[in-house]
Design a protein around this motif. Sequence first.
Motif, PDB file in Angstrom:
ATOM      1  N   UNK A  34       1.217 -37.870 -27.589  1.00  0.00           N
ATOM      2  CA  UNK A  34       1.246 -38.514 -26.274  1.00  0.00           C
ATOM      3  C   UNK A  34       2.439 -39.456 -26.139  1.00  0.00           C
ATOM      4  N   UNK A  35       2.829 -40.092 -27.242  1.00  0.00           N
ATOM      5  CA  UNK A  35       4.029 -40.923 -27.219  1.00  0.00           C
ATOM      6  C   UNK A  35       5.263 -40.079 -26.922  1.00  0.00           C
ATOM      7  N   UNK A  36       5.331 -38.907 -27.559  1.00  0.00           N
ATOM      8  CA  UNK A  36       6.481 -38.023 -27.345  1.00  0.00           C
ATOM      9  C   UNK A  36       6.540 -37.528 -25.905  1.00  0.00           C
ATOM     10  N   UNK A  37       5.383 -37.427 -25.244  1.00  0.00           N
ATOM     11  CA  UNK A  37       5.329 -37.005 -23.851  1.00  0.00           C
ATOM     12  C   UNK A  37       5.793 -38.109 -22.904  1.00  0.00           C
ATOM     13  N   UNK A  38       5.997 -39.316 -23.424  1.00  0.00           N
ATOM     14  CA  UNK A  38       6.480 -40.428 -22.607  1.00  0.00           C
ATOM     15  C   UNK A  38       5.413 -41.052 -21.729  1.00  0.00           C
ATOM     16  N   UNK A  39       4.147 -40.917 -22.098  1.00  0.00           N
ATOM     17  CA  UNK A  39       3.074 -41.493 -21.284  1.00  0.00           C
ATOM     18  C   UNK A  39       3.003 -42.995 -21.472  1.00  0.00           C
ATOM     19  N   UNK A  55       1.497 -46.782 -22.092  1.00  0.00           N
ATOM     20  CA  UNK A  55       0.592 -47.227 -23.136  1.00  0.00           C
ATOM     21  C   UNK A  55      -0.867 -47.229 -22.746  1.00  0.00           C
ATOM     22  N   UNK A  56      -1.193 -47.661 -21.511  1.00  0.00           N
ATOM     23  CA  UNK A  56      -2.605 -47.718 -21.118  1.00  0.00           C
ATOM     24  C   UNK A  56      -3.199 -46.322 -21.001  1.00  0.00           C
ATOM     25  N   UNK A  57      -2.380 -45.357 -20.626  1.00  0.00           N
ATOM     26  CA  UNK A  57      -2.875 -43.974 -20.537  1.00  0.00           C
ATOM     27  C   UNK A  57      -3.124 -43.395 -21.935  1.00  0.00           C
ATOM     28  N   UNK A  58      -2.259 -43.739 -22.866  1.00  0.00           N
ATOM     29  CA  UNK A  58      -2.448 -43.303 -24.244  1.00  0.00           C
ATOM     30  C   UNK A  58      -3.690 -43.950 -24.840  1.00  0.00           C
ATOM     31  N   UNK A  59      -3.875 -45.246 -24.592  1.00  0.00           N
ATOM     32  CA  UNK A  59      -5.040 -45.960 -25.123  1.00  0.00           C
ATOM     33  C   UNK A  59      -6.348 -45.395 -24.586  1.00  0.00           C
ATOM     34  N   UNK A  60      -6.292 -44.816 -23.385  1.00  0.00           N
ATOM     35  CA  UNK A  60      -7.513 -44.287 -22.776  1.00  0.00           C
ATOM     36  C   UNK A  60      -7.719 -42.801 -22.978  1.00  0.00           C
ATOM     37  N   UNK A  61      -6.848 -42.164 -23.761  1.00  0.00           N
ATOM     38  CA  UNK A  61      -6.893 -40.703 -23.895  1.00  0.00           C
ATOM     39  C   UNK A  61      -8.070 -40.227 -24.735  1.00  0.00           C
ATOM     40  N   UNK A  62      -8.713 -39.200 -24.244  1.00  0.00           N
ATOM     41  CA  UNK A  62      -9.842 -38.560 -24.928  1.00  0.00           C
ATOM     42  C   UNK A  62      -9.593 -37.059 -24.983  1.00  0.00           C
ATOM     43  N   UNK A  63      -9.907 -36.454 -26.130  1.00  0.00           N
ATOM     44  CA  UNK A  63      -9.774 -35.006 -26.256  1.00  0.00           C
ATOM     45  C   UNK A  63     -11.155 -34.365 -26.216  1.00  0.00           C
ATOM     46  N   UNK A  64     -11.378 -33.562 -25.192  1.00  0.00           N
ATOM     47  CA  UNK A  64     -12.582 -32.730 -25.105  1.00  0.00           C
ATOM     48  C   UNK A  64     -12.182 -31.328 -25.563  1.00  0.00           C
ATOM     49  N   UNK A  65     -12.857 -30.789 -26.560  1.00  0.00           N
ATOM     50  CA  UNK A  65     -12.567 -29.421 -27.014  1.00  0.00           C
ATOM     51  C   UNK A  65     -13.883 -28.729 -27.332  1.00  0.00           C
ATOM     52  N   UNK A  66     -14.034 -27.511 -26.862  1.00  0.00           N
ATOM     53  CA  UNK A  66     -15.311 -26.815 -26.927  1.00  0.00           C
ATOM     54  C   UNK A  66     -15.095 -25.349 -27.272  1.00  0.00           C
ATOM     55  N   UNK A  67     -16.176 -24.590 -27.310  1.00  0.00           N
ATOM     56  CA  UNK A  67     -16.080 -23.159 -27.582  1.00  0.00           C
ATOM     57  C   UNK A  67     -17.190 -22.440 -26.827  1.00  0.00           C
TER      58      UNK A  67
END
Length: 389
Positions: free
Chosen positions: A351-356, A358-370
């Motif tokens: 997310x840092x490499x994407x240039x987002x 800081x507050x957006x990075x701090x709030x990031x959640x990964x949902x992954x399912x199958x």
Amino acid sequence: MALFVKQETYFVWQMTSYFDCAATAPIIPDARAALLRFTDLEYGNAGSRTHEFGTQAKRAVQAARAQVATLAGARADEVIFTSGATEANNLAILGLRAHGEATGKRHIVTTAIEHKAVLEPVQALVGAGFEATIIAPDSHGRISDDAVLAALRPDTLLVSVMHANNETGALQPITTIAAGLAGSGAFFHVDAAQSFGKLSAPLADPNIHLISVSGHKLYAPKGIGALIVRRKETKIPIAPLIYGGGQERGLRPGTLPVAIIAAFGAACAAASRDVNKRAARCLEIRQHLLDALLPLGAVINGSLEDGLASTLNLSFPGLDSEAVMLVLKDLVALSNGSACTSASYEPSHVLLAMGLPGDRIDGALRFSWCHMTEEPDWVDVAARISSLR
């Protein structure tokens, strides 16, 4: 009393919807059956040639090799079994060191969003005198094929670009990169841990020389994976990282773990059979998730159009990811980044490499399912998140 507490805890855990399949996925019945068969009944060593136990074990390994190969349009003899994608990545990258040193080709091109299992071996080579060009993604987590190809030099040894990012699900343009690399003399490596068995067509490109895959992302047990090494006109000069035994074309010696190899093969066979049905179910779950969470102001870190059907990275403006995970703890199991770095409180390098911000990075959640994921009560999920505002 202790037994009752354990049972109660287990019941609560089972009621939680599992949305961390990018970290590890549940095992499917076909893989479990193969695992138990070759653990309990046919437990021979595939290297034993003097009895039927060894013969049956060897047949199981050969069958699994073909089943893995099918998902990448490869030949069975191009599959080298490893302990997982991390080992496969290390073998692909560090295994080319001697060739690079002998030929003077000491330049590597990779990206800023790769898994640490790629970035750290590359840094190890840099420490040994190699050079690396690291390509940054755009704000949606996508790498430009033009940028990758523009970085090529006469001394480029290897280009390593993942297929699907493990944090955002963003798909990378490996097909156009492979086409652009044809005839360049550089080897092309793809970390396909997240996409293998889900998006097979791009991986069948013969211009991809090396492919790393993982079993436990495809509903097989942990501890098994493979490096697919194309057997082209010019042999890919991979050298082993460990020695002793000569198994796996001499590239990965040691007694083959027949039971988990057979389970991996069974998982690959099931993926070949059910890929379309699984994708449809994953898209259905994704739509339910979006319908519930976008009205709360959720922002997508990545791209719906160019991403896996089974992974979404979301931020809720003004909310910290730890607070959201805590309020959802008994309802949804999810993460705020890669499982390999979950013990670290450092911001996501992806997310840092994407240039987002800081507050957006701090709030990031990964949902992954199958396709096997049991969905939660999305109304309850939305209500709990709303309660944090």
